[in-house]
Design an enzyme around this catalytic site. Structure first.
Site, short mmCIF file in Angstrom:
data_model
loop_
_atom_site.label_atom_id
_atom_site.label_comp_id
_atom_site.label_asym_id
_atom_site.label_seq_id
_atom_site.Cartn_x
_atom_site.Cartn_y
_atom_site.Cartn_z
N ASP A 29 39.86 70.91 40.81
CA ASP A 29 39.01 70.90 39.25
C ASP A 29 38.58 69.44 39.11
OD1 ASP A 29 37.31 71.26 36.98
OD2 ASP A 29 39.20 71.58 36.28
N ASP A 74 38.07 67.89 35.69
CA ASP A 74 37.89 67.50 34.38
C ASP A 74 39.16 68.02 34.46
OD1 ASP A 74 35.71 66.37 34.23
OD2 ASP A 74 34.55 67.96 32.85
N ARG A 110 26.66 72.71 31.14
CA ARG A 110 26.58 72.21 29.90
C ARG A 110 25.50 73.07 29.15
NH1 ARG A 110 24.09 67.63 32.22
NH2 ARG A 110 22.37 67.79 32.05
N SER A 134 29.80 69.59 36.10
CA SER A 134 29.28 68.83 35.44
C SER A 134 28.49 67.57 36.30
CB SER A 134 30.44 67.65 35.04
OG SER A 134 29.76 65.72 34.31
N ASN A 174 28.05 64.44 35.76
CA ASN A 174 28.25 63.10 35.71
C ASN A 174 29.22 62.99 36.83
OD1 ASN A 174 25.97 62.29 34.05
ND2 ASN A 174 27.12 64.20 31.93
#
Lengths: 296, 989
Positions: free
Chosen positions: B16, B18, B69, B144, B146
């Site tokens: 993973d 983050d 998100r 994400s 990003n």
């Protein structure tokens, strides 16, 4: 253990067939392989005489093991592969009989002689095929592997990486999309048209990484270039080989000259000056029920 | 190092991002806080009630960490009671929609990241570098969008072979965590099987995704004090920081996890048509009511792709494709319930890609795997195809027979186009192209008016006239419309998911099976599928709390014991109209008939594990008491004599002859009239049930009546000669000898039956005095009859041990000719045993434990030296042509201290089906052998017996445990209590 502990070179006395010796002895020397020379001849001769008849250069005599067989050449070759546990066959696309008949204008015979065709179709081990326009360039520098994501091309890539690692070569990988296939265009259009972080290269990286699950990172590093081509597959591969100075084309293929991608090979082989390493996908029919005390 | 060759148990590690690789959590939390606090303040300004602001720790972990998100926006707002329209991914940042806020958060995060940079965990990077140096592939997965920019700013892009971020998952329409799709995509791109990959995660949703994706190991990183939660949601190991891990520790964790998994899974890899019928038996899914053989989802033309419904029988007729391997039994008298009915396969699908049909049996299948998850009762399939045109297709399937709704079958099929876009065809019709030949008992009935989006099949059995309805609803993911045939153009890399819910009802269950089945299916949606699977798995979890046997360190033994418990559990219905057939609902052998093995071999497992099932099995005998009475009457006796082979009514359906396939020779079968010990076996089971449960209601309503009627039978079956009663012309458990007199086993059991019947009626008279009169009148019990049973029992001749301690199997056995039994004839008796029956009848050659079975049932009645003398006498002349035999020999050998022999027989019994030791698992598994194996463990190796206070282990048991076992633990139920039996190994002094 060597990648190819034993290499077989079938010869028939023609000068064309003898051209394979240079490449084969170089490979045997670099890989520490034993070199078997097979002569299918109706009359067995003393070794020295036979080696001379086969145009084996004198400097190689001490390196080869000569076998003479009196059966049909293709049967003798297939038998020798099994008998001497050869893992690679090096042979020219056309032998003495084909030379005697002259170059045909069309059909499979234009590409390979009947003995070579039979060996390619029937044997399970890789065949290093020297095309009619073969020019010997040693040492090899890089291999080119066309990939499709299919099992055969995956296995070809695995073999190429192993070979490159053993010989210290680069591997280039190419995926040439056929303009006649709406499938590839569809794939490109739908997946990569609007995404910043993705490029065509990423698709090829996926194809390559999926093909190499069992290889060490160091071996995978042999893959130095990955490229995407469009258009006529045979023509595009010839262009890439010429541009990148490719020593050997490594092709995964079922071995039959009439189905699937055979047409590409039939077009390609007469155009090439570099050898083609043809490898088949051999899947053992393995069955295992994972039970019993072996688990412990 | 194993065998001198360094081997690793994993090929890849998927991280993973983050919280594991990068420290962006604070950036994310700050961005979320900016977003939500601004949003909530704006709402207050608009006149809404004030809300608590976003808590960057609590709310972050609870609602947004590790999730896509838009999912984070939705969940947080829902928690604050705020609803916004979904909007679309194209919504501009700040638009008042879920996606608009998501986009705004993305902008806030990106600007913070560009401004502040991205911190990384140094220990994680060190681990990644060490892994890559050792050739381990690495990938990073994040929800994400990003992701790639984060990796680039952190300067760690090159540490990963594969990167999957929110852009990838959106492009492929993959579900986010906790769905496993992102991790599975990474594994696919890495070219490694999930089982060979490790997932490292710090979020609850992430470990859930790793667990449900079937990854080899899930490592939780506890950075937020949530170690317990990570473990509870599927992490195998939790560490505070990855500095604690290296390749060796990961390898060790992986190996331990793999061994634990192996012990819960039975897996077949590759395809062998010659073994396919056996695999179909082994991989049967069932719930006692339904049994579906484990045929491929696209069955081969020669598959025995059967669905069986408990209690649904029809008339036998010659020439039908039901038979044993070597013989057929085409005579079953006139009963309309003589053969278990095969119903068309309910999981049938036909798959094609660009018009090319896919089948694991074809030459274009790279890999085929079938995995039975014993823990959850789910059969998984995996096939990886290459078509002639290099189109690679991966097909995953799973199926189960719901344990929470016995009428429900569930199936999921996913098709992934790996390297091409193509047209996928799926035909989910259950239409069997060869109904007449494959399912000869069925006649198709009209289903006019059925919902066209369903696939409904309605049949009736030809003689027993039972209506059967199979209603199937198949749905393609993304559409809630049911269908039968699908043609979908799909893009490269995409996965199509089909789900099927099947309801099966018969007229034996409900008055209108068509209406009920249709209603059941119509009320289910795509989403219900997950709930149904979860409910099913939860029931299995409850099963294993009672049925599991732990033998730490003995993976294969645990696996085989669980496989046995799985099939015994799958075989047992809670319907008192049915019992468990000789091959349960896993195959056609013995036509689904019920034999003595229910009470003598399977029953103890149920009694001490699931007493309610044991009760149901006895109620089947009560419900078929009428048939037993008719049979006693037909044989010229009183009371009730249970049929050697019975089905729905209890009437005898034993064949009178069988015909060898090879020669056509007819062999007479005497068991139907002579193998009467089954009657006493039922009585024996009733008494054991009474001892273990003290179930007064059962004894009042059923138990005493069965005991009385069976005692009546024995009293009339015995003949008086010179002051002693004898039982003549019978067959004991050893079926090689017919028309024998005073078979020790039969006589002992009959005496037990007579004595217990007298005791039971006395108990009822005393304890249930108010009901006694009506009971006695109902069964016409005369006042002196129980005393007559007692007197008969006292005078019944039961062969005693001779001077050498050996009990003669029957009158004259000691005088029979010796038979030198070659080793190769043991466990796999030659077919000559059948057609040589007259000669064998004169030989000292026995089929299975007979006297030893008696010793096994009454171990307290025989001293050690008698037990040993009989074992040494009979064991060498037993060919174990019955699967029931090895387990009993193992139990006796363990009791008399022959540990190696006990282990040898135990292995024969334990792996009888998994190793196909008898060469006949193609026709179904052997649940009675599984029961015998369980008994060998409990009553043999552990030497358990029961006293009023509960189970008692024998003092010698610790030294009798098989040599490789360190300890063993299991649970038995005794009078409503769960009692743990645990034994650690001790070497004999």
């Amino acid at each position: 253990m060597s990648l190819f502990p034993s290499i077989l070179v079938p010869l028939d006395g023609s000068s064309g067939a003898a051209r394979s010796l240079g490449c084969a002895t170089w490979l045997a020397s670099r890989l520490g392989a034993r070199l078997h020379v097979l002569s299918a001849t109706p009359r067995e001769l003393p070794a020295r005489e036979e080696l001379e008849r086969l145009h084996v250069p004198r400097e190689h005599w001490s390196r080869v093991e000569l076998h003479q067989a009196s059966t049909y050449p293709e049967d003798a070759i297939l038998d020798a592969i099994s008998r001497y546990d050869c893992r690679l066959v090096v042979m020219t696309s056309r032998g003495a009989a084909a030379e005697a008949r002259g170059a045909p204008s069309s059909g499979i015979a234009k590409v390979v002689g009947h003995v070579t065709q039979a060996v390619i179709e029937r044997c399970a081990v890789p065949v290093l095929l020297l095309p009619p326009r073969y020019r010997e360039v040693l040492p090899w520098e890089r291999l080119l592997v066309p990939v499709s994501g299919g099992a055969e091309s995956d296995e070809a890539l695995v073999l190429a990486v192993h070979l490159a690692d053993a010989l210290g070569l680069e591997v280039h990988v190419a995926h040439v999309s056929d303009p006649d296939s709406k499938d590839e265009e569809f794939a490109v259009r739908t997946r990569y048209s609007d995404q910043l972080h993705h490029e065509y290269r990423a698709q090829l990286e996926e194809l390559v990484s999926r093909a190499l699950p069992a290889l060490a990172t160091a071996e995978c590093c042999r893959v130095q270039a990955i490229q995407l081509g469009h258009g006529d597959i045979a023509g595009e591969l010839v262009n890439i080989m010429s541009r990148d100075r490719v020593s050997v084309l490594v092709v995964g293929w079922h071995g039959i000259f009439v189905t699937g991608r055979a047409q590409v090979l039939r077009t390609l082989i007469p155009l090439l000056e570099a050898p083609v390493l043809l490898t088949k996908c051999v899947r053992p029919t393995r069955f295992q029920l994972k039970v019993g005390e072996d688990l412990e | 190092m194993r065998g001198g060759v360094p081997m690793r148990d994993f090929d890849a590690v998927i991280f993973d991002m983050d919280g594991v690789v990068t420290q962006t959590a604070r950036l994310h939390a700050a961005a979320w806080k900016d977003l939500f606090d601004h949003f909530l303040r704006a709402r207050v300004a608009d006149g809404h009630t004030p809300f608590p602001p976003f808590d960057a720790k609590e709310d972050y972990l609870a609602f947004v960490d590790g999730r896509p998100r838009h999912e984070g926006v939705r969940r947080f707002l829902a928690a604050r009671g705020v609803q916004l329209p979904e909007g679309s991914p194209k919504d501009e940042p700040g638009a008042m929609s879920v996606h608009g806020l998501g986009a705004q958060k993305d902008g806030l995060f990106t600007s913070r990241m560009r401004r502040n940079g991205v911190a990384v965990f140094a220990s994680t990077l060190a681990l990644i570098r060490r892994l890559r140096e050792r050739g381990v592939k690495t990938a990073v997965v994040t929800s994400s969008r990003n992701g790639r920019e984060v990796l680039r700013i952190a300067d760690v892009e090159t540490l990963f072979d594969v990167r999957v971020d929110g852009i990838d998952t959106d492009a492929l329409a993959l579900e986010g965590k906790p769905h496993p799709a992102p991790f599975l995509r990474a594994a696919e791109l890495l070219g490694v099987a999930p089982g060979r990959a490790i997932v490292i995660e710090d979020a609850i949703s992430g470990v859930e995704a790793g667990r449900s994706g079937g990854f080899g190991l899930v490592v939780g990183v506890d950075r937020h004090g949530n170690r317990d939660a990570l473990l509870a949601h599927g992490a195998d190991v939790v560490v505070p920081d990855l500095g604690e891990l290296d390749l060796e520790t990961l390898d060790r964790h992986m190996r331990e996890r793999r061994e634990a998994l192996l012990a819960w899974h039975v897996e077949q890899e590759g395809f062998d048509p010659a073994r396919e019928h056996g695999m179909e038996s082994i991989f049967t899914v069932g719930n006692g009511y339904l049994g579906v053989r484990g045929a491929l989802d696209t069955p081969l033309p020669g598959s025995q792709a059967d669905l069986f419904v408990a209690g649904v029988y029809d008339r036998k007729s010659a020439g039908r494709p039901y038979s044993e391997i070597e013989f057929i039994g085409d005579d079953r008298g006139d009963s309309v319930h003589s053969e278990l009915v095969s119903v068309p396969f309910p999981f049938r699908v036909r798959l094609a890609v660009d018009g090319v049909p896919l089948s694991p049996a074809g030459t274009r299948c790279r890999m085929h795997r079938r995995t039975l998850d014993l823990q959850q009762g789910i059969l998984h399939g995996y096939a990886d195809y290459d078509t002639d045109t290099d189109r690679r297709v991966v097909v995953r399937t799973r199926r189960c027979a719901s344990l929470s709704d016995l009428h429900l079958l569930l199936q999921e099929v996913t098709v992934t186009l790996v390297n091409h876009s193509s047209e996928v065809e799926l035909d989910a019709s259950l239409e069997d192209p060869d109904l007449k030949s494959n399912h000869p008992h069925l006649t198709r009935l009209d289903v006019a008016g059925a919902d066209a989006t369903l696939d409904v099949h309605r049949f009736t059995t030809q003689a027993s006239r039972i209506e059967i309805v199979v209603a199937s609803r198949t749905t393609l993911g993304g559409s809630d419309r049911g269908g039968v045939r699908w043609k979908v153009q799909e893009a490269i890399g995409r996965t199509l998911t089909f789900r099927r819910q099947v309801a099966v009802y018969t007229s034996a269950d409900v008055a209108d099976p068509l209406a009920v089945a249709m209603r059941r299916i119509q009320e289910m949606s795509w989403e219900d599928f997950d709930g149904e699977v979860a409910a099913h798995a939860a029931r299995w979890k409850q099963v294993w709390k009672r049925a599991d046997v732990r033998i730490p360190g003995s993976t294969a033994t645990e696996q085989a014991l669980r496989f046995n418990a799985y099939h015994l559990t799958s075989a047992a219905d809670r319907d008192p109209r049915v019992s468990v057939g000789a091959r349960a609902l896993t195959g056609r052998a013995y036509e689904g008939h019920v034999f003595w093995d229910v009470e003598l071999f399977k029953f103890p497992f149920y009694l001490y594990t699931f007493p309610d099932v044991a009760r149901t099995l006895l109620l089947y005998r009560f419900n078929t008491l009428g048939g037993a009475r008719r049979r006693a009457h037909a044989l010229g006796f009183r009371g009730a004599c249970y049929a050697w082979e019975s089905t729905a009514t209890g009437d005898d359906v034993t064949p009178r002859m069988i015909r060898l396939k090879s020669s056509g020779k007819e062999i007479p079968i005497f068991t139907g009239t002579q193998q009467v010990h089954v009657t006493a076996g039922v009585a024996h089971a009733i008494w054991r049930y009474w001892e273990a449960t003290r179930d007064r209601e059962f004894m009042r309503d059923a138990g005493v009546e069965i005991l009385a009627e069976t005692a009546r039978f024995w009293a009339s079956r015995c003949t008086l000669d010179a002051g002693l009663f004898h039982i003549r012309k019978v067959i004991g458990p050893d079926e090689y000898h017919h028309a024998v007199n005073d078979n020790a086993y039969t006589n002992w059991l009959a005496r037990f039956n007579l004595e217990r019947a007298a005791e039971a009626v006395e108990w009822m008279k005393r304890e249930l005095a108010s009901e006694w009169g009506a009971f006695a009148e109902r069964i016409a019990l005369s006042p002196g009859e129980p005393d007559g049973w007692t007197n008969t029992a006292r005078a019944l001749y039961c062969p005693a041990p001779n001077a050498d301690g050996v009990i003669e199997q029957f009158e004259g056995f000691f005088d029979l000719e010796d038979y030198p039994l070659p080793r190769e004839e043991r466990f796999k008796a030659p077919i000559s045993r059948l057609f040589d029956w007259e000669r064998i009848n004169r030989m000292k050659l026995i089929k299975q434990a007979d006297v030893l079975m008696l010793l096994h049932l009454f171990p307290g009645a025989f001293p050690h030296d008698v037990m040993a003398a009989n074992y040494h006498y009979y064991e060498p002349m037993t060919d174990h042509a019955s699967s029931l035999s090895p387990g009993i020999h193992s139990a006796i050998a363990a009791r008399i201290g022959l540990r190696e022999e006990a282990e040898r027989y135990w292995r024969e019994s334990l792996w009888l089906d998994l190793s196909d030791r008898m060469g006949n698992n193609a026709l179904g598994v052997h649940p009675a052998c599984m029961g015998a194996t369980w008994q060998a463990l409990v009553f043999g190796f552990l030497g358990v017996h029961f006293e009023d206070s509960g189970p008692v282990r024998a003092s010698w048991a610790a030294s009798a445990l098989p040599s490789k076992w360190k300890e063993v633990a299991l649970t038995v139920n005794w009078r409503g209590r769960e009692c743990v039996i645990h034994r650690e190994r001790e070497e004999p002094a």
